[in-house]
Design a protein around this motif. Sequence first.
Motif, PDB file in Angstrom:
ATOM      1  N   GLU A   1       9.530   5.033   5.362  1.00 42.77           N
ATOM      2  CA  GLU A   1      10.478   3.945   5.050  1.00 42.77           C
ATOM      3  C   GLU A   1      11.540   4.425   4.166  1.00 42.77           C
ATOM      4  OE1 GLU A   1       7.865   0.799   3.429  1.00 42.77           O
ATOM      5  OE2 GLU A   1       7.778   1.834   1.761  1.00 42.77           O
ATOM      6  N   PHE A   2      11.258   5.233   3.268  1.00 45.49           N
ATOM      7  CA  PHE A   2      12.391   5.652   2.047  1.00 45.49           C
ATOM      8  C   PHE A   2      13.211   7.078   2.841  1.00 45.49           C
ATOM      9  CE2 PHE A   2       8.255   7.128   0.298  1.00 45.49           C
ATOM     10  CZ  PHE A   2       8.352   8.218   0.747  1.00 45.49           C
TER      11      PHE A   2
ATOM     12  N   MET B   1      -1.022   3.563  -5.467  1.00 47.33           N
ATOM     13  CA  MET B   1      -1.732   4.518  -4.875  1.00 47.33           C
ATOM     14  C   MET B   1      -2.513   5.402  -5.670  1.00 47.33           C
ATOM     15  SD  MET B   1      -2.186   2.307  -2.480  1.00 47.33           S
ATOM     16  CE  MET B   1      -3.642   3.199  -1.736  1.00 47.33           C
TER      17      MET B   1
ATOM     18  N   LYS C   1      20.756   8.194  -4.467  1.00 49.22           N
ATOM     19  CA  LYS C   1      21.542   7.964  -3.147  1.00 49.22           C
ATOM     20  C   LYS C   1      22.972   7.408  -3.324  1.00 49.22           C
ATOM     21  CE  LYS C   1      21.628   8.522   1.136  1.00 49.22           C
ATOM     22  NZ  LYS C   1      21.428  10.009   1.783  1.00 49.22           N
TER      23      LYS C   1
ATOM     24  N   ALA D   1      20.390  11.307   4.433  1.00 53.18           N
ATOM     25  CA  ALA D   1      19.654  10.323   5.185  1.00 53.18           C
ATOM     26  C   ALA D   1      19.079  11.222   6.238  1.00 53.18           C
ATOM     27  CB  ALA D   1      20.275   9.269   5.523  1.00 53.18           C
TER      28      ALA D   1
ATOM     29  N   ALA E   1      -3.417  -5.610   0.020  1.00 49.58           N
ATOM     30  CA  ALA E   1      -1.972  -5.689  -0.156  1.00 49.58           C
ATOM     31  C   ALA E   1      -1.845  -7.140  -0.109  1.00 49.58           C
ATOM     32  CB  ALA E   1      -1.287  -5.149   1.094  1.00 49.58           C
TER      33      ALA E   1
ATOM     34  N   MET F   1       7.636  14.261   5.121  1.00 45.02           N
ATOM     35  CA  MET F   1       7.392  14.797   3.645  1.00 45.02           C
ATOM     36  C   MET F   1       7.473  16.481   3.659  1.00 45.02           C
ATOM     37  SD  MET F   1       6.968  12.321   1.940  1.00 45.02           S
ATOM     38  CE  MET F   1       6.462  12.906   0.073  1.00 45.02           C
TER      39      MET F   1
ATOM     40  N   PRO G   1      15.646   6.998   4.639  1.00 46.75           N
ATOM     41  CA  PRO G   1      17.252   6.781   4.382  1.00 46.75           C
ATOM     42  C   PRO G   1      17.607   7.305   3.096  1.00 46.75           C
ATOM     43  CG  PRO G   1      15.963   4.758   5.546  1.00 46.75           C
ATOM     44  CD  PRO G   1      14.984   5.947   4.814  1.00 46.75           C
ATOM     45  N   TYR G   2      16.971   7.318   2.390  1.00 45.37           N
ATOM     46  CA  TYR G   2      17.381   7.425   0.851  1.00 45.37           C
ATOM     47  C   TYR G   2      17.151   9.180   0.516  1.00 45.37           C
ATOM     48  CZ  TYR G   2      17.715   2.693  -0.156  1.00 45.37           C
ATOM     49  OH  TYR G   2      18.179   1.469  -0.144  1.00 45.37           O
ATOM     50  N   PHE G   3      16.662   9.882   1.349  1.00 46.59           N
ATOM     51  CA  PHE G   3      16.748  11.404   1.338  1.00 46.59           C
ATOM     52  C   PHE G   3      18.228  11.926   1.325  1.00 46.59           C
ATOM     53  CE2 PHE G   3      12.476  13.222   3.245  1.00 46.59           C
ATOM     54  CZ  PHE G   3      11.738  12.120   2.468  1.00 46.59           C
TER      55      PHE G   3
ATOM     56  N   MET H   1      -0.727   5.490   4.713  1.00 47.56           N
ATOM     57  CA  MET H   1      -0.800   4.059   3.984  1.00 47.56           C
ATOM     58  C   MET H   1      -0.295   3.283   4.699  1.00 47.56           C
ATOM     59  SD  MET H   1      -3.113   4.963   1.924  1.00 47.56           S
ATOM     60  CE  MET H   1      -3.068   3.579   1.486  1.00 47.56           C
ATOM     61  N   THR H   2       0.936   3.667   5.479  1.00 49.51           N
ATOM     62  CA  THR H   2       1.803   2.831   6.350  1.00 49.51           C
ATOM     63  C   THR H   2       0.871   2.504   7.286  1.00 49.51           C
ATOM     64  OG1 THR H   2       3.640   4.218   5.934  1.00 49.51           O
ATOM     65  CG2 THR H   2       3.778   2.646   7.589  1.00 49.51           C
TER      66      THR H   2
ATOM     67  N   LEU I   1       0.761  -1.098   0.039  1.00 51.18           N
ATOM     68  CA  LEU I   1      -0.134  -0.061  -0.039  1.00 51.18           C
ATOM     69  C   LEU I   1       0.685   1.408  -0.111  1.00 51.18           C
ATOM     70  CD1 LEU I   1      -2.835  -0.950   2.512  1.00 51.18           C
ATOM     71  CD2 LEU I   1      -2.846  -0.803  -0.124  1.00 51.18           C
ATOM     72  N   ILE I   2       2.090   0.918   0.300  1.00 48.77           N
ATOM     73  CA  ILE I   2       2.891   2.308   0.516  1.00 48.77           C
ATOM     74  C   ILE I   2       3.447   2.763  -0.852  1.00 48.77           C
ATOM     75  CG2 ILE I   2       4.893   3.510   1.522  1.00 48.77           C
ATOM     76  CD1 ILE I   2       3.562   0.769   3.521  1.00 48.77           C
TER      77      ILE I   2
ATOM     78  N   ASP J   1      -1.816   0.012   6.016  1.00 45.57           N
ATOM     79  CA  ASP J   1      -1.248  -1.164   5.731  1.00 45.57           C
ATOM     80  C   ASP J   1      -1.347  -2.035   7.099  1.00 45.57           C
ATOM     81  OD1 ASP J   1       0.218  -3.069   3.907  1.00 45.57           O
ATOM     82  OD2 ASP J   1       1.736  -2.461   5.274  1.00 45.57           O
TER      83      ASP J   1
ATOM     84  N   TYR K   1      13.430   1.098  -3.949  1.00 43.68           N
ATOM     85  CA  TYR K   1      14.452   2.182  -3.653  1.00 43.68           C
ATOM     86  C   TYR K   1      15.760   1.320  -3.435  1.00 43.68           C
ATOM     87  CZ  TYR K   1      11.461   1.744   0.523  1.00 43.68           C
ATOM     88  OH  TYR K   1      10.611   1.531   1.604  1.00 43.68           O
TER      89      TYR K   1
ATOM     90  N   MET L   1      10.868   5.339  -7.872  1.00 42.16           N
ATOM     91  CA  MET L   1      11.439   5.134  -6.814  1.00 42.16           C
ATOM     92  C   MET L   1      12.803   4.289  -6.736  1.00 42.16           C
ATOM     93  SD  MET L   1       9.509   6.188  -4.450  1.00 42.16           S
ATOM     94  CE  MET L   1       9.753   5.721  -2.882  1.00 42.16           C
TER      95      MET L   1
ATOM     96  N   MET M   1      15.308   6.986  -6.972  1.00 36.97           N
ATOM     97  CA  MET M   1      15.623   7.470  -5.720  1.00 36.97           C
ATOM     98  C   MET M   1      16.742   6.711  -5.120  1.00 36.97           C
ATOM     99  SD  MET M   1      13.255   8.050  -2.565  1.00 36.97           S
ATOM    100  CE  MET M   1      13.124   9.743  -1.652  1.00 36.97           C
ATOM    101  N   GLY M   2      16.664   5.421  -5.323  1.00 39.02           N
ATOM    102  CA  GLY M   2      17.762   4.788  -4.810  1.00 39.02           C
ATOM    103  C   GLY M   2      18.947   5.002  -5.425  1.00 39.02           C
TER     104      GLY M   2
END
Lengths: 328, 328
Positions: free
Chosen positions: B275-276, A75, A253, B283, A96, B246, B278-280, B75-76, A69-70, B79, A220, A246, A249-250
């Motif tokens: 969850e993402f 979505m 990084k 991080a 899911a 966000m 760490p990819y900012f 959404m998390t 769902l994320i 879930d 990611y 996504m 995005m990874g």
Amino acid sequence: MVTKKEVAEYAGVSTATVSRVINGVGYISREAEQKVRKAIAELKYIPNKLAGNLARNRSNLIAVLVEDLINPYYMTLVDAMVERANVDNYVVAAFAIKNRDVQRVLEDLAANRVCGIVNLAMFTCDFSCYDVFSEAGTKLINCTADSSMVSIDYRTGMHEAMAYLQRTGHKNVAFIAGLEEWLTQKDARVCCFTENRAAYGFAENDKTILSADYPLSKAYDVGFALAERLIRANEPFDAVLCLTDMMAMGALKAFYNHGLRIPDDVSVIGCDNLEFTPYFQPALTTISVDTRAEGFAYIDYVLGKTDTVTSIPTHLVIRDSVKDNTRG
Amino acid sequence: MVTKKEVAEYAGVSTATVSRVINGVGYISREAEQKVRKAIAELKYIPNKLAGNLARNRSNLIAVLVEDLINPYYMTLVDAMVERANVDNYVVAAFAIKNRDVQRVLEDLAANRVCGIVNLAMFTCDFSCYDVFSEAGTKLINCTADSSMVSIDYRTGMHEAMAYLQRTGHKNVAFIAGLEEWLTQKDARVCCFTENRAAYGFAENDKTILSADYPLSKAYDVGFALAERLIRANEPFDAVLCLTDMMAMGALKAFYNHGLRIPDDVSVIGCDNLEFTPYFQPALTTISVDTRAEGFAYIDYVLGKTDTVTSIPTHLVIRDSVKDNTRG
DNA sequence: GTGAAAGCGCTAACAT
DNA sequence: ATGTTAGCGCTTTCAC
């Protein structure tokens, strides 16, 4: 809670008449309609869909199967579907699949007599699972081997992206595909790339088309891992196409971690045009998919409003992640 | 599709007996159970929940109201709720409130006799809307003025964050709150900050607590706009707390655009631990909320498994977006 | 321990 | 144009 019968009595008509005004079907006299509407308003009548669904043996529930769902792409799609379904009073629920027994989920859907299933997840499942649904007349999308009724025209966007990379002087274009090997080879984006890279003057180096295990692993994480693999592979690359934003995005990084600057040292192009890609660093150049049209198409099919295959347009959105090598 | 009656006949018992073995309620002889189970398996019987729901006048649908389906935090949560609800064969559907008439959505929920509503959206609505539900015994969360049954203990995480900023030598901490002014002043995170900033040795400068119009505008847009406003405000700041990850994403971008390096020039802390994050880039250091526990708590309440208020823990997750000013 | 039967609220075919 | 009524498939009370 007040029932249709009570409304009928209050209005001095029969339940059939009440049904007629509510569903706007059949002949009703101006006068009767007035009385019924008045009764509905005064009694604050709210129809019981449970009963209606049972009577017609078909619910107003449309199920969407997603990996998780994320995932913003799915979505966005679900969002569009909800919007479209709502105008006809259908409700869509996302299920899911990850970490759950698919068989169990499908039984759940059957028990709830869902009127349609849109499978957005790439899980594999014995198609016989779906017998019970086809028997019941449930509308299925992406559930059987049948050709899908909705197809995304990735080729247009891909060609735009490749032409853009060519125009900006790129020669060695890698592809972070992320899917398992066999899926990678079937993916429309990847196919379009391998079939046409020569025409755009790119090197034909299959070692820079990278597979992994998406969607089993998160996009990611896959993007990150593959970018690292690409760096270590010691193959030349001046641009990287990513299967999804996504993954990009990874990848961004990973490149950053290795001191590679985007787009100065390597150009990156994503796919999906997720709403927050302008906030990536740098703002991501990506292939936009008309997800609204896609979502609408799914619902229209489930609701029986369409029976021809719909093609969803894509196009390149240029931001800051590709360098123009033809300029200083 | 095969009905309960057919199963009963096939097994040579009554429908009541079949119900008993399916629902595991009441006395059944070992022998009868055997026969029924055999019949169910051989006929591939799938109970019709539509009928069941009608008979007990209560559906197995739990509605979650969210601002928008693409928000990763919600959404998390959804879930987690789906997961929990599924063990009891309940299905949860998310309803996006944005761009839709709330009244209409609620009527929809009433019509479908949902058994619970979890309101994750911050829309305002005349509470009288909900009368129909309380009458019907629908379990409501965050729908009325009643104190919520699930509360997130932001204070723990906030204190950890503030202590961390103090320890790393920060003095002027701004807060990108993003909500409307009046909501900002009620937010637990913001309150904790204003009440304790002096104790941590931070300047008490209300000009660096920034409001906007989240969730009307997207979090990343709000974060971006407020970071720009902060820069232009010409007030000193060496660290920025963001209401959500966000928002931090947008703020990061704005700082980057203005040539400010994170964390060298300014430290940033988010909230939610998406969850993402760490990819900012970099991080993101952020306050983690146990969303799994939160989602479970909502469902447990709706399903009547809990009636005490549950407190959801939070804690700081340290990554790379805060500079240690006490070291070279 | 098990079965019979009366609903649940609505739809839709049929009658008028 | 409107009313009557027989289901839809299940739950659940009550009798045996």
